[in-house]
Scaffold this motif. Sequence first.
Motif, PDB file in Angstrom:
ATOM      1  N   GLY A  59       0.766  -1.239   0.000  1.00 37.18           N
ATOM      2  CA  GLY A  59       0.000   0.000   0.000  1.00 37.18           C
ATOM      3  C   GLY A  59       0.793   1.284   0.000  1.00 37.18           C
ATOM      4  N   GLY A  60       2.084   1.250  -0.397  1.00 36.82           N
ATOM      5  CA  GLY A  60       2.873   2.477  -0.403  1.00 36.82           C
ATOM      6  C   GLY A  60       3.749   2.588  -1.633  1.00 36.82           C
ATOM      7  N   GLY A  61       3.724   3.746  -2.293  1.00 37.85           N
ATOM      8  CA  GLY A  61       4.523   3.972  -3.489  1.00 37.85           C
ATOM      9  C   GLY A  61       5.716   4.869  -3.225  1.00 37.85           C
ATOM     10  N   PRO A  62       6.300   5.440  -4.291  1.00 37.40           N
ATOM     11  CA  PRO A  62       7.508   6.262  -4.145  1.00 37.40           C
ATOM     12  C   PRO A  62       7.350   7.411  -3.160  1.00 37.40           C
ATOM     13  N   ALA A  63       6.235   8.146  -3.256  1.00 40.10           N
ATOM     14  CA  ALA A  63       6.049   9.303  -2.373  1.00 40.10           C
ATOM     15  C   ALA A  63       5.762   8.886  -0.939  1.00 40.10           C
ATOM     16  N   CYS A  64       5.148   7.715  -0.739  1.00 37.78           N
ATOM     17  CA  CYS A  64       4.909   7.240   0.625  1.00 37.78           C
ATOM     18  C   CYS A  64       6.230   7.003   1.363  1.00 37.78           C
ATOM     19  N   LEU A  65       7.257   6.627   0.606  1.00 36.38           N
ATOM     20  CA  LEU A  65       8.522   6.231   1.214  1.00 36.38           C
ATOM     21  C   LEU A  65       9.409   7.408   1.589  1.00 36.38           C
ATOM     22  N   ARG A  66       8.987   8.645   1.302  1.00 43.37           N
ATOM     23  CA  ARG A  66       9.882   9.756   1.589  1.00 43.37           C
ATOM     24  C   ARG A  66       9.193  10.919   2.285  1.00 43.37           C
ATOM     25  N   LEU A  67       9.947  11.533   3.187  1.00 38.78           N
ATOM     26  CA  LEU A  67       9.538  12.763   3.861  1.00 38.78           C
ATOM     27  C   LEU A  67      10.387  13.892   3.293  1.00 38.78           C
ATOM     28  N   ARG A  68       9.727  14.930   2.799  1.00 41.42           N
ATOM     29  CA  ARG A  68      10.439  16.051   2.180  1.00 41.42           C
ATOM     30  C   ARG A  68      10.770  17.092   3.248  1.00 41.42           C
ATOM     31  N   VAL A  69      12.067  17.441   3.351  1.00 40.92           N
ATOM     32  CA  VAL A  69      12.528  18.393   4.350  1.00 40.92           C
ATOM     33  C   VAL A  69      13.377  19.453   3.647  1.00 40.92           C
ATOM     34  N   VAL A  70      12.870  20.670   3.591  1.00 36.86           N
ATOM     35  CA  VAL A  70      13.604  21.771   2.965  1.00 36.86           C
ATOM     36  C   VAL A  70      14.598  22.327   3.984  1.00 36.86           C
ATOM     37  N   LEU A  71      15.889  22.347   3.592  1.00 37.44           N
ATOM     38  CA  LEU A  71      16.959  22.740   4.501  1.00 37.44           C
ATOM     39  C   LEU A  71      17.962  23.647   3.804  1.00 37.44           C
ATOM     40  N   THR A  72      18.482  24.607   4.542  1.00 36.37           N
ATOM     41  CA  THR A  72      19.585  25.412   4.039  1.00 36.37           C
ATOM     42  C   THR A  72      20.888  24.633   4.225  1.00 36.37           C
ATOM     43  N   GLU A  73      21.960  25.144   3.617  1.00 33.59           N
ATOM     44  CA  GLU A  73      23.266  24.504   3.801  1.00 33.59           C
ATOM     45  C   GLU A  73      23.650  24.443   5.272  1.00 33.59           C
ATOM     46  N   GLU A  74      23.388  25.529   5.982  1.00 36.96           N
ATOM     47  CA  GLU A  74      23.733  25.576   7.409  1.00 36.96           C
ATOM     48  C   GLU A  74      22.915  24.564   8.198  1.00 36.96           C
ATOM     49  N   GLU A  75      21.654  24.405   7.855  1.00 34.13           N
ATOM     50  CA  GLU A  75      20.805  23.430   8.555  1.00 34.13           C
ATOM     51  C   GLU A  75      21.245  22.005   8.245  1.00 34.13           C
ATOM     52  N   CYS A  76      21.625  21.748   7.002  1.00 29.37           N
ATOM     53  CA  CYS A  76      22.143  20.414   6.649  1.00 29.37           C
ATOM     54  C   CYS A  76      23.393  20.085   7.458  1.00 29.37           C
ATOM     55  N   ALA A  77      24.243  21.087   7.635  1.00 31.83           N
ATOM     56  CA  ALA A  77      25.496  20.874   8.360  1.00 31.83           C
ATOM     57  C   ALA A  77      25.267  20.607   9.843  1.00 31.83           C
ATOM     58  N   ALA A  78      24.089  20.971  10.353  1.00 29.93           N
ATOM     59  CA  ALA A  78      23.770  20.774  11.769  1.00 29.93           C
ATOM     60  C   ALA A  78      23.219  19.375  12.051  1.00 29.93           C
ATOM     61  N   MET A  79      23.136  18.527  11.022  1.00 25.73           N
ATOM     62  CA  MET A  79      22.628  17.159  11.177  1.00 25.73           C
ATOM     63  C   MET A  79      23.782  16.160  11.153  1.00 25.73           C
ATOM     64  N   PRO A  80      23.599  14.980  11.740  1.00 24.68           N
ATOM     65  CA  PRO A  80      24.637  13.948  11.624  1.00 24.68           C
ATOM     66  C   PRO A  80      24.780  13.497  10.171  1.00 24.68           C
ATOM     67  N   SER A  81      26.008  13.453   9.689  1.00 27.34           N
ATOM     68  CA  SER A  81      26.252  13.104   8.286  1.00 27.34           C
ATOM     69  C   SER A  81      25.927  11.645   7.990  1.00 27.34           C
ATOM     70  N   SER A  82      25.834  10.816   9.028  1.00 26.90           N
ATOM     71  CA  SER A  82      25.639   9.383   8.822  1.00 26.90           C
ATOM     72  C   SER A  82      24.288   9.045   8.203  1.00 26.90           C
ATOM     73  N   VAL A  83      23.327   9.989   8.216  1.00 27.03           N
ATOM     74  CA  VAL A  83      22.005   9.684   7.667  1.00 27.03           C
ATOM     75  C   VAL A  83      21.906  10.004   6.176  1.00 27.03           C
ATOM     76  N   PHE A  84      22.941  10.591   5.592  1.00 23.40           N
ATOM     77  CA  PHE A  84      22.915  10.888   4.161  1.00 23.40           C
ATOM     78  C   PHE A  84      23.381   9.680   3.366  1.00 23.40           C
ATOM     79  N   LEU A  85      22.740   9.466   2.210  1.00 19.92           N
ATOM     80  CA  LEU A  85      23.070   8.310   1.376  1.00 19.92           C
ATOM     81  C   LEU A  85      24.202   8.692   0.411  1.00 19.92           C
TER      82      LEU A  85
END
Length: 434
Positions: A361-387
């Motif tokens: 019961g889930g397609g491509p869009a079901c599998l993802r959460l869209r999060v709009v982030l600036t470069e600075e906000e991306c840098a404030a997250m753990p890098s281990s979660v990026f593919l």
Amino acid sequence: MTTYEVNFDGLIGPTHHYGGLSLGNLASVEHRHAASSPRRAALQGLAKMKRVADLGIPQAFFPPQPRPDLAFLQSQGFTGSTYEIISTAYKSRPDLLSIAYSASAMWTANAATVSPSSDCADGRVHFTPANLQTMPHRALETQPTTRTLRAIFHDASHFVVHDPLPALPDSSDEGAANHTRFCRDYGLPGVELFVYGRDHSDEQSAQRFPARQTRVACEEIATSHGLCSKRCVFARQHPKAIDAGVFHNDVISVGNQSLHLVHQYAFAEQDRVLAELADSFGPDLQQVVISNQELNLSDAVQSYFFNSQLISTGPNQMLLLCPIECSESAAASQLVASLLRADNPIYDCQFVDLRESMQNGGGPACLRLRVVLTEEECAAMPSSVFLTQQRYHELYDWVSRHYRERLTIDDLAEIRLHDEVAIAMHELNEMLGF
């Protein structure tokens, strides 16, 4: 400063099975108790993530949640050792064991509602984890999701992770699957569309299936995120769509930046909703209404066309990432061809094989959460979660070693499965380091 839309996909867990637990989700019910392939499911999901990452789009992921949820089984009266709890539950209430083993947290479109810093009064990114209280197996996800979000988005100078709304009938919340943001550019303030199925002031008009989202929940989230009321639009799902199997809005409409693809029967007051969106956004918003004659509700639900991902790959350029089922549906494939010929930002369509997820019961869009982030906000997250390429190969190897090729409802009774999953999750946690 550059701003990105980061896709956070759910890494499909090792207990992916067809429990048929989701009333109103036709694919889930249709495949109830069929044999699944957790390994194939996870590798299909990883392949989709890699395809997006290879386009140069930031791609991240959430790890699977621990399963089985023994605390849930204990709350249902099962006692004793782990083996005794699992064995007794299987014999007397296999439906509860299926809930405890559910891997439905993979569909991260239901994880939370997200508003970017450019929309929020305090200039921070706001998250409200969904309470998912309509379905018991999904309600188990709420607290683990909240902990995961707070572990990743831990920097309070950039992020606010709210508590989930109370699990009450009037505040039922299903997350971003009922939320779409429109903007001219990801870094600019946008217009946020909140979609609900029922309002506390009236009776539910859908007759066949439950309307999961409430207007109260939408309004509470908009308020707590500090959104401008003039840039929020609230729309009620069409009861006819809900009864046809449109349990979330992302099964009947999809939007990205200045493009909105919407079915004729998406909203109860469609003309008002589209006009309000146009007024809030301005003349640049392109809204393409797909008639029921072009793609009827049944075909829309079967093909999951509207659960495709609309991905911006350049200025006014979008890729449509469709489930492979759209290529096998005459109506959906004709619609895709028509959109590619028309005057809109979609320049290409690619089909992705997610059959294991689709059958649940889930397609491509079901599998993802869209999060709009600036470069600075991306840098404030753990890098281990990026593919990254390295992380993709590590996860591919991990799945290949630990996931079963085949899993049935009867296999949930095996204590061996419990032990396999525990070993796999321990290794993943060591790999990710959070």
